[in-house]
Write a protein that holds these residues in place. Sequence first.
Motif, PDB file in Angstrom:
ATOM      1  N   UNK A 120       0.592  -1.102   0.092  1.00 32.40           N
ATOM      2  CA  UNK A 120       0.004  -0.008  -0.087  1.00 32.40           C
ATOM      3  C   UNK A 120       0.761   1.399  -0.090  1.00 32.40           C
ATOM      4  N   UNK A 121       1.985   1.328   0.887  1.00 29.83           N
ATOM      5  CA  UNK A 121       2.686   2.175   0.807  1.00 29.83           C
ATOM      6  C   UNK A 121       3.414   2.555  -0.484  1.00 29.83           C
ATOM      7  N   UNK A 122       3.874   1.656  -1.143  1.00 28.01           N
ATOM      8  CA  UNK A 122       4.509   1.680  -2.566  1.00 28.01           C
ATOM      9  C   UNK A 122       3.363   2.356  -3.641  1.00 28.01           C
ATOM     10  N   UNK A 123       2.174   1.646  -3.539  1.00 28.41           N
ATOM     11  CA  UNK A 123       1.215   2.316  -4.407  1.00 28.41           C
ATOM     12  C   UNK A 123       0.922   3.781  -4.078  1.00 28.41           C
ATOM     13  N   UNK A 124       0.851   4.105  -2.930  1.00 29.29           N
ATOM     14  CA  UNK A 124       0.552   5.576  -2.545  1.00 29.29           C
ATOM     15  C   UNK A 124       1.789   6.410  -3.061  1.00 29.29           C
ATOM     16  N   UNK A 125       3.020   5.889  -2.877  1.00 31.24           N
ATOM     17  CA  UNK A 125       4.071   7.027  -3.027  1.00 31.24           C
ATOM     18  C   UNK A 125       4.001   6.915  -4.840  1.00 31.24           C
ATOM     19  N   UNK A 126       3.654   6.029  -5.321  1.00 28.45           N
ATOM     20  CA  UNK A 126       3.564   6.137  -7.103  1.00 28.45           C
ATOM     21  C   UNK A 126       2.596   7.002  -7.308  1.00 28.45           C
ATOM     22  N   UNK A 127       1.292   7.111  -6.811  1.00 29.99           N
ATOM     23  CA  UNK A 127       0.333   7.810  -6.925  1.00 29.99           C
ATOM     24  C   UNK A 127       0.451   9.370  -6.755  1.00 29.99           C
ATOM     25  N   UNK A 128       1.067   9.508  -5.747  1.00 30.56           N
ATOM     26  CA  UNK A 128       1.732  10.947  -5.162  1.00 30.56           C
ATOM     27  C   UNK A 128       2.511  11.352  -6.235  1.00 30.56           C
ATOM     28  N   UNK A 129       3.651  10.620  -6.758  1.00 35.32           N
ATOM     29  CA  UNK A 129       4.397  11.185  -7.927  1.00 35.32           C
ATOM     30  C   UNK A 129       3.558  11.271  -9.234  1.00 35.32           C
ATOM     31  N   UNK A 130       2.784  10.779  -9.556  1.00 40.52           N
ATOM     32  CA  UNK A 130       1.865  10.951 -10.656  1.00 40.52           C
ATOM     33  C   UNK A 130       0.989  12.294 -10.473  1.00 40.52           C
ATOM     34  N   UNK A 131       0.669  12.644  -9.551  1.00 39.61           N
ATOM     35  CA  UNK A 131      -0.192  13.718  -9.118  1.00 39.61           C
ATOM     36  C   UNK A 131       0.806  14.939  -9.040  1.00 39.61           C
ATOM     37  N   UNK A 132       1.796  14.806  -8.506  1.00 37.21           N
ATOM     38  CA  UNK A 132       2.802  16.117  -8.439  1.00 37.21           C
ATOM     39  C   UNK A 132       3.321  16.482  -9.581  1.00 37.21           C
ATOM     40  N   UNK A 133       3.656  15.374 -10.559  1.00 37.38           N
ATOM     41  CA  UNK A 133       4.080  15.517 -11.794  1.00 37.38           C
ATOM     42  C   UNK A 133       3.080  15.680 -13.164  1.00 37.38           C
TER      43      UNK A 133
END
Length: 199
Positions: A120-133
Motif C-alpha cells: 500500500x505504501x508503494x502504491x501511495x508513493x507512486x500515485x503521489x508522484x503521478x499527481x505531483x508531476x
Amino acid sequence: VLFRSPSPATINGQLMPTLTWSPDFWGRARRRIEAAEAMVKSQEEGFRAAAVLMVGQVASTYVQLRAAEEQLDLTQSVLSRLRSELQEIKKSTPPPPNSMLSPLEAFQVQLQASIPPLIGAIEESENTIRALSARPELRLRKRVALSELRTPVLPRAISSELIRRRPDVLQAEQLLIAQNASVGTAMAAYFPQLSLSVG
C-alpha cells in the motif's frame, strides 16, 4: 504623469472628447506603478517557490518509494527462507502436542502481515508522484537501489548571496517593496491634485 479620459462633454448635441492631464507632483502614479510591478515580481517568485517545493516533494516521495520497495524485497526474501526452514523442521521433528505456534511460526505470521502495508505504501508513493508531476500514466519501472542514489554535496559555509536567491526570500522582498510603494501612494493622496483639461 497620469493621463485619464473622463466622460465626453456635449455641445450643441454633439459629443466632444475631453482630455485631462494630472501632473504627478507627489509621485502617486509612480508609486502605483512601482507597487504593481513589485506585485507581479512577487507572484513570479511565488510560482518559482511552489515549483521548488513540488520538486522537493517528488524527490522525497521517490526516496520513500525505493525504500519501501527494498523493504518489501527483504521481507519477501526472509519469509521465503523462513518457510523453507519451517518445512525442514516439521519433517525432522514431531509436531507439538498443543496447537500453539512456535516462535518461528509466529514470526512468519508477523512477516506476512507486514507485506500488505508495504504494498500500500508503494502504491501511495507512486500515485503521489503521478499527481505531483501531472502525469497519471507515468510508470516507474526502472528500480534504483537506495545505495545508488546520490545527493549533491553542499559547501560547509553557505554564503548569504545564495540564501538571498531563494524564491521565498525574493517573494517576501518584492512584497515588502509593494507594501512600501502602497504607503507612498496613500501618503500622496493627502496632497492636493492638479488637473488640466482640454476639450
